[in-house]
Design a protein around this motif. Structure first.
Motif, PDB file in Angstrom:
ATOM      1  N   LEU A  95     -52.757  22.449  -7.686  1.00 29.14           N
ATOM      2  CA  LEU A  95     -52.726  22.435  -9.146  1.00 29.14           C
ATOM      3  C   LEU A  95     -51.749  23.477  -9.673  1.00 29.14           C
ATOM      4  CD1 LEU A  95     -53.821  21.279 -11.773  1.00 29.14           C
ATOM      5  CD2 LEU A  95     -55.733  22.894 -11.597  1.00 29.14           C
ATOM      6  N   ALA A  96     -51.769  24.671  -9.085  1.00 28.77           N
ATOM      7  CA  ALA A  96     -50.869  25.744  -9.524  1.00 28.77           C
ATOM      8  C   ALA A  96     -49.406  25.321  -9.394  1.00 28.77           C
ATOM      9  CB  ALA A  96     -51.126  27.018  -8.727  1.00 28.77           C
ATOM     10  N   THR A  97     -49.072  24.665  -8.301  1.00 30.85           N
ATOM     11  CA  THR A  97     -47.690  24.224  -8.087  1.00 30.85           C
ATOM     12  C   THR A  97     -47.233  23.318  -9.225  1.00 30.85           C
ATOM     13  OG1 THR A  97     -47.922  24.403  -5.694  1.00 30.85           O
ATOM     14  CG2 THR A  97     -46.169  22.963  -6.509  1.00 30.85           C
ATOM     15  N   GLY A 101     -44.488  27.715 -16.012  1.00 29.02           N
ATOM     16  CA  GLY A 101     -44.139  28.973 -15.362  1.00 29.02           C
ATOM     17  C   GLY A 101     -45.364  29.756 -14.905  1.00 29.02           C
ATOM     18  N   GLU A 102     -45.082  30.832 -14.176  1.00 31.12           N
ATOM     19  CA  GLU A 102     -46.142  31.700 -13.632  1.00 31.12           C
ATOM     20  C   GLU A 102     -47.014  32.281 -14.735  1.00 31.12           C
ATOM     21  OE1 GLU A 102     -47.022  32.834 -10.504  1.00 31.12           O
ATOM     22  OE2 GLU A 102     -45.481  31.731  -9.423  1.00 31.12           O
ATOM     23  N   SER A 154     -52.134  32.805 -17.408  1.00 28.79           N
ATOM     24  CA  SER A 154     -52.914  32.904 -18.644  1.00 28.79           C
ATOM     25  C   SER A 154     -54.038  31.870 -18.678  1.00 28.79           C
ATOM     26  CB  SER A 154     -52.021  32.720 -19.869  1.00 28.79           C
ATOM     27  OG  SER A 154     -51.116  33.782 -19.978  1.00 28.79           O
ATOM     28  N   LEU A 155     -53.703  30.636 -18.337  1.00 27.44           N
ATOM     29  CA  LEU A 155     -54.721  29.581 -18.302  1.00 27.44           C
ATOM     30  C   LEU A 155     -55.809  29.890 -17.280  1.00 27.44           C
ATOM     31  CD1 LEU A 155     -52.496  26.379 -18.456  1.00 27.44           C
ATOM     32  CD2 LEU A 155     -54.126  27.110 -20.185  1.00 27.44           C
ATOM     33  N   TYR A 156     -55.392  30.352 -16.114  1.00 29.82           N
ATOM     34  CA  TYR A 156     -56.344  30.672 -15.046  1.00 29.82           C
ATOM     35  C   TYR A 156     -57.249  31.835 -15.458  1.00 29.82           C
ATOM     36  CZ  TYR A 156     -58.173  32.024 -10.507  1.00 29.82           C
ATOM     37  OH  TYR A 156     -59.007  32.345  -9.467  1.00 29.82           O
ATOM     38  N   SER A 208     -54.372  36.454 -10.827  1.00 27.95           N
ATOM     39  CA  SER A 208     -53.900  35.874  -9.580  1.00 27.95           C
ATOM     40  C   SER A 208     -52.563  36.505  -9.211  1.00 27.95           C
ATOM     41  CB  SER A 208     -53.771  34.354  -9.712  1.00 27.95           C
ATOM     42  OG  SER A 208     -52.831  34.018 -10.687  1.00 27.95           O
ATOM     43  N   SER A 209     -52.316  36.607  -7.923  1.00 29.26           N
ATOM     44  CA  SER A 209     -51.080  37.196  -7.424  1.00 29.26           C
ATOM     45  C   SER A 209     -49.947  36.188  -7.561  1.00 29.26           C
ATOM     46  CB  SER A 209     -51.260  37.593  -5.957  1.00 29.26           C
ATOM     47  OG  SER A 209     -50.022  37.938  -5.390  1.00 29.26           O
TER      48      SER A 209
END
Length: 124
Positions: free
Chosen positions: A19-21, A28-29, A34-36, A55-56
């Motif tokens: 999902l992050a990808t 963007g990161e 922010s969403l996470y 998250s890192s």
């Protein structure tokens, strides 16, 4: 029992990485983080042991804290917490960009079956 919890945690992290990808390629990161972070914050009243740190940015460690938190729980607790975290995340995303685009992103990340199931969560 630790073996079962590790499998739940590994499966959860795999879903989050996929999902992050997809999300990072769009917003963007910083947008993903922010969403996470907001999703974790909103999930913590139900699961106070859930990771609080950001998250890192490094792919290998992005969800290390989440994995540690999930691995420290029973498989049922870890699975329930991860489901609520994912639902919270996708609900926020759908509120921002719409259900159709969110479902498309989920389908890209997890395939047709997963995104169809997740899409049902929006209609609750």
């Amino acid at each position: 029992m630790a073996c079962h919890t590790d499998k739940v945690a590994d499966a959860a992290i795999d879903s989050w990485e996929k999902l992050a990808t997809e999300i990072i390629s769009i917003v963007g990161e910083g947008g993903f983080n922010s969403l996470y972070a907001r999703s974790v914050f909103l999930t913590q009243p139900t699961y106070p042991w859930l990771a609080t740190g950001a998250s890192s940015p490094h792919n290998d460690y992005r969800f290390a804290e989440l994995k540690m938190c999930l691995a420290g729980q029973t498989p049922a607790q870890a699975g329930a917490a991860n489901r609520l975290l994912l639902i919270t995340f996708t609900d926020i995303l759908a509120a921002l960009i719409g259900e159709q685009l969110t479902t498309s992103i989920l389908r890209s990340a997890w395939g047709d079956d997963a995104s169809e199931n997740a899409g049902k969560e929006f209609k609750k």
